[in-house]
Scaffold this active site. Structure first.
Site, PDB file in Angstrom:
ATOM      1  N   THR A   1       0.821  -1.205   0.000  1.00 17.93           N
ATOM      2  CA  THR A   1       0.000   0.000   0.000  1.00 17.93           C
ATOM      3  C   THR A   1       0.855   1.255   0.000  1.00 17.93           C
ATOM      4  O   THR A   1       1.978   1.245   0.519  1.00 17.93           O
ATOM      5  CB  THR A   1      -0.913  -0.002   1.250  1.00 17.93           C
ATOM      6  N   ASP A   2       0.307   2.331  -0.538  1.00 21.73           N
ATOM      7  CA  ASP A   2       1.020   3.621  -0.502  1.00 21.73           C
ATOM      8  C   ASP A   2       1.157   4.138   0.933  1.00 21.73           C
ATOM      9  O   ASP A   2       1.971   5.028   1.198  1.00 21.73           O
ATOM     10  CB  ASP A   2       0.311   4.668  -1.383  1.00 21.73           C
ATOM     11  N   GLU A   3       0.360   3.568   1.864  1.00 24.89           N
ATOM     12  CA  GLU A   3       0.398   4.077   3.241  1.00 24.89           C
ATOM     13  C   GLU A   3       1.750   3.836   3.910  1.00 24.89           C
ATOM     14  O   GLU A   3       2.070   4.482   4.906  1.00 24.89           O
ATOM     15  CB  GLU A   3      -0.752   3.477   4.062  1.00 24.89           C
TER      16      GLU A   3
ATOM     17  N   TYR B   1      -1.440  -0.294  11.171  1.00 19.43           N
ATOM     18  CA  TYR B   1      -1.671  -0.984   9.891  1.00 19.43           C
ATOM     19  C   TYR B   1      -0.513  -0.759   8.925  1.00 19.43           C
ATOM     20  O   TYR B   1       0.094  -1.707   8.424  1.00 19.43           O
ATOM     21  CB  TYR B   1      -2.988  -0.493   9.254  1.00 19.43           C
TER      22      TYR B   1
HETATM   23  P1  NAD Z   1      -9.919  -7.054   2.930  1.00 13.65           P
HETATM   24  O1  NAD Z   1      -9.859  -6.741   4.389  1.00 13.65           O
HETATM   25  O2  NAD Z   1     -11.161  -6.799   2.163  1.00 13.65           O
HETATM   26  O3  NAD Z   1      -9.576  -8.599   2.703  1.00 13.65           O
HETATM   27  C1  NAD Z   1      -8.571  -9.268   3.407  1.00 13.65           C
HETATM   28  C2  NAD Z   1      -8.782 -10.763   3.206  1.00 13.65           C
HETATM   29  O4  NAD Z   1      -7.714 -11.461   3.889  1.00 13.65           O
HETATM   30  C3  NAD Z   1     -10.088 -11.296   3.802  1.00 13.65           C
HETATM   31  O5  NAD Z   1     -10.703 -12.169   2.885  1.00 13.65           O
HETATM   32  C4  NAD Z   1      -9.648 -12.046   5.052  1.00 13.65           C
HETATM   33  O6  NAD Z   1     -10.516 -13.111   5.391  1.00 13.65           O
HETATM   34  C5  NAD Z   1      -8.270 -12.521   4.645  1.00 13.65           C
HETATM   35  N1  NAD Z   1      -7.392 -12.768   5.801  1.00 13.65           N
HETATM   36  C6  NAD Z   1      -7.202 -11.949   6.869  1.00 13.65           C
HETATM   37  N2  NAD Z   1      -6.333 -12.522   7.727  1.00 13.65           N
HETATM   38  C7  NAD Z   1      -5.975 -13.716   7.177  1.00 13.65           C
HETATM   39  C8  NAD Z   1      -5.100 -14.763   7.578  1.00 13.65           C
HETATM   40  N3  NAD Z   1      -4.421 -14.692   8.738  1.00 13.65           N
HETATM   41  N4  NAD Z   1      -4.965 -15.837   6.775  1.00 13.65           N
HETATM   42  C9  NAD Z   1      -5.651 -15.917   5.614  1.00 13.65           C
HETATM   43  N5  NAD Z   1      -6.500 -14.968   5.192  1.00 13.65           N
HETATM   44  C10 NAD Z   1      -6.655 -13.878   5.963  1.00 13.65           C
HETATM   45  O7  NAD Z   1      -8.666  -6.295   2.305  1.00 13.65           O
HETATM   46  P2  NAD Z   1      -8.508  -5.615   0.866  1.00 13.65           P
HETATM   47  O8  NAD Z   1      -8.978  -4.236   0.932  1.00 13.65           O
HETATM   48  O9  NAD Z   1      -9.031  -6.551  -0.159  1.00 13.65           O
HETATM   49  O10 NAD Z   1      -6.916  -5.565   0.772  1.00 13.65           O
HETATM   50  C11 NAD Z   1      -6.178  -6.660   0.231  1.00 13.65           C
HETATM   51  C12 NAD Z   1      -4.702  -6.342   0.274  1.00 13.65           C
HETATM   52  O11 NAD Z   1      -4.438  -5.155  -0.469  1.00 13.65           O
HETATM   53  C13 NAD Z   1      -4.165  -6.067   1.683  1.00 13.65           C
HETATM   54  O12 NAD Z   1      -2.896  -6.658   1.786  1.00 13.65           O
HETATM   55  C14 NAD Z   1      -4.081  -4.561   1.770  1.00 13.65           C
HETATM   56  O13 NAD Z   1      -3.049  -4.168   2.644  1.00 13.65           O
HETATM   57  C15 NAD Z   1      -3.753  -4.207   0.332  1.00 13.65           C
HETATM   58  N6  NAD Z   1      -4.199  -2.880  -0.122  1.00 13.65           N
HETATM   59  C16 NAD Z   1      -5.493  -2.483   0.059  1.00 13.65           C
HETATM   60  C17 NAD Z   1      -5.909  -1.237  -0.418  1.00 13.65           C
HETATM   61  C18 NAD Z   1      -7.336  -0.798  -0.293  1.00 13.65           C
HETATM   62  O14 NAD Z   1      -7.646   0.343  -0.678  1.00 13.65           O
HETATM   63  N7  NAD Z   1      -8.251  -1.600   0.188  1.00 13.65           N
HETATM   64  C19 NAD Z   1      -4.988  -0.402  -1.072  1.00 13.65           C
HETATM   65  C20 NAD Z   1      -3.665  -0.845  -1.234  1.00 13.65           C
HETATM   66  C21 NAD Z   1      -3.290  -2.098  -0.763  1.00 13.65           C
HETATM   67  P1  TYD Z   2     -10.438   4.434   4.716  1.00  7.03           P
HETATM   68  O1  TYD Z   2     -11.458   4.017   3.714  1.00  7.03           O
HETATM   69  O2  TYD Z   2     -10.476   3.826   6.082  1.00  7.03           O
HETATM   70  O3  TYD Z   2      -9.022   4.224   4.035  1.00  7.03           O
HETATM   71  P2  TYD Z   2      -7.534   4.663   4.539  1.00  7.03           P
HETATM   72  O4  TYD Z   2      -7.611   5.243   5.882  1.00  7.03           O
HETATM   73  O5  TYD Z   2      -6.797   3.358   4.553  1.00  7.03           O
HETATM   74  O6  TYD Z   2      -7.040   5.619   3.520  1.00  7.03           O
HETATM   75  O7  TYD Z   2     -10.544   6.014   4.900  1.00  7.03           O
HETATM   76  C1  TYD Z   2     -10.378   6.875   3.803  1.00  7.03           C
HETATM   77  C2  TYD Z   2     -10.435   8.296   4.330  1.00  7.03           C
HETATM   78  O8  TYD Z   2     -11.766   8.571   4.806  1.00  7.03           O
HETATM   79  C3  TYD Z   2      -9.519   8.545   5.517  1.00  7.03           C
HETATM   80  O9  TYD Z   2      -8.972   9.861   5.405  1.00  7.03           O
HETATM   81  C4  TYD Z   2     -10.437   8.464   6.725  1.00  7.03           C
HETATM   82  C5  TYD Z   2     -11.770   8.958   6.176  1.00  7.03           C
HETATM   83  N1  TYD Z   2     -12.981   8.368   6.799  1.00  7.03           N
HETATM   84  C6  TYD Z   2     -13.992   9.203   7.296  1.00  7.03           C
HETATM   85  O10 TYD Z   2     -13.897  10.433   7.240  1.00  7.03           O
HETATM   86  N2  TYD Z   2     -15.107   8.626   7.836  1.00  7.03           N
HETATM   87  C7  TYD Z   2     -15.239   7.264   7.919  1.00  7.03           C
HETATM   88  O11 TYD Z   2     -16.299   6.798   8.468  1.00  7.03           O
HETATM   89  C8  TYD Z   2     -14.222   6.429   7.393  1.00  7.03           C
HETATM   90  C9  TYD Z   2     -14.343   4.943   7.451  1.00  7.03           C
HETATM   91  C10 TYD Z   2     -13.109   7.023   6.830  1.00  7.03           C
END
Ligand code: NAD
Ligand code: TYD
Length: 360
Positions: free
Chosen positions: A134-136, A159
């Protein structure tokens, strides 16, 4: 025939990635290893669950025995590690699972892949471990500038720290053992099957169920939004064409403040819901509530995607206008999915996370 071990494939991005693979290739085999935490949902993969080139394994990536047994049973070519605890707010309340899954789990997968793929001094041909990051991990930007692959890691939440730790472990397996790896670092995703704890689906769900719309702090924090399918395509490109050992940023090139996102969702729902639908009348900007800010809230994320664009020819194909409309439409068309994931434990989560914020 390539075999993919996709971890976390029942989550938001993982399930979209598996759908992408299944649409694009018919000569692959996909193993989906997922623990099915609150974020994992097999309904996301209903349409392919009986496909002959797909198998689901319920289990934990920290379970060495299980992960080793998968490598023994199948000739895994690619590991795509999505499995993670992924929500910043939960990591602030309860970081333990983030350390376990995101760091220890990545280590277990690296070790299992190394055991299976390293023959003496030689890595088997055509293998790759791709860490979905992630970019975070780069921290927080001010009003200007972008994250590039050479931006120093400066994670600020439990995280993002756990994700940065995992990235460093993956990098160490390349530097120390020459393991064939890539790391992708993507910006905020949105699209179908996203659990309604994240900003966009939470706001859609709250609008539809007549709840307040909780905006943290001043609502001016900025995220760089990318449609999930563009991310899936980027990962697929990196699997096949990414230079071993390299990091690739993947960004939407679409920065928006949170308050703008909330207003866009309100307008899109009002546009798509038919006149006469009682939910439509209730959706309004007057439901926006500024609430207590997130602790350590990163101000701005913005990705420089030059490297993946120039080296691999990737670019985001979905405009935010198209992406948000089809996402909102998906949630309207899949109200049962939304109802199922917001029943039971979700109510408790919502109360715990938001009641105090509203008071604060
Ligand atoms: P999500 O929370 O929707 O899904 C995570 C999945 O991992 C779930 O299906 C969960 O059951 C599974 N999981 C959790 N712990 C586990 C374990 N110990 N063993 C096996 N499975 C397990 O997450 P997401 O948003 O789909 O993100 C997926 C990946 O992409 C993550 O690694 C996250 O850091 C990365 N990512 C997410 C975003 C975003 O915007 N959501 C952006 C950049 C990177
Ligand atoms: P989020 O979807 O949790 O992603 P991330 O924190 O990983 O970027 O949040 C996106 C942005 O929205 C973040 O600046 C926090 C804000 N946010 C709210 O203002 N209200 C909310 O209820 C949530 C879940 C997020």
């Amino acid at each position: 025939m390539k075999t993919y071990l996709v971890t976390g494939g029942a989550g938001f991005i993982g399930s979209n990635f598996i759908h992408y693979l299944m649409r694009k290739y018919d000569d692959i085999f996909v193993i989906n290893l997922d623990k099915l935490t609150y974020a994992g949902n097999l309904n996301n993969l209903k349409d392919i669950e009986n496909s002959k080139n797909y198998v689901f394994v319920k289990g934990d990536i920290t379970d060495t025995k299980l992960v080793d047994s998968i490598f023994h049973k199948y000739n895994v070519d690619y590991v795509i590690n999505f499995a993670a605890e992924s929500h910043v707010d939960r990591s602030i309340e309860n970081p333990m699972e983030f350390i376990r899954t995101n760091i220890e789990g990545t280590f277990v997968l690296l070790e299992a892949a190394k055991k299976a793929w390293l023959k003496g001094e030689q890595w088997e041909e055509g293998k790759k471990f791709l860490q979905v990051s992630t970019d975070e991990v780069y921290g927080s930007l001010g009003e200007t500038g972008y994250f590039s692959e050479s931006t120093p890691l400066d994670p600020r939440s439990p995280y993002s720290s756990s994700k940065a730790s995992a990235d460093l472990l993956v990098k160490s397996y390349f530097e120390t053992y020459q393991m064939p790896i890539n790391i992708t670092r993507c910006s905020n995703n949105y699209g179908p099957y996203q659990f309604p704890e994240k900003l966009i689906p939470l706001m859609i769900n709250n609008c539809l169920s007549g709840k307040d719309l909780p905006v943290y702090g001043d609502g001016k924090n900025i995220r760089d939004w990318i449609y999930v399918e563009d991310h899936a395509r980027g990962i697929d490109l990196v699997v096949h064409k990414g230079k071993i050992g390299q990091v690739y940023n993947i960004g939407g090139g679409n920065e928006k403040t949170n308050i703008d996102i909330v207003k866009i969702i309100i307008n899109t729902l009002r546009k798509l819901l038919p006149d006469g639908d009682i939910r439509k009348e209730a959706i309004s900007e007057s439901n926006i509530k500024y609430v207590k800010d997130r602790k350590g809230h990163d101000r701005r994320y913005a990705i420089d995607s030059t490297k993946i664009r120039e080296e691999l020819g990737w670019q985001a194909m979905t405009t935010f206008e198209e992406g948000i409309e089809s996402t909102v439409r998906w949630y309207l068309d899949n109200s049962q999915w939304l109802e199922e994931v917001t029943s039971g434990a979700y109510e408790d989560y919502y109360k715990k996370m938001y009641i105090d914020r509203e008071r604060g």
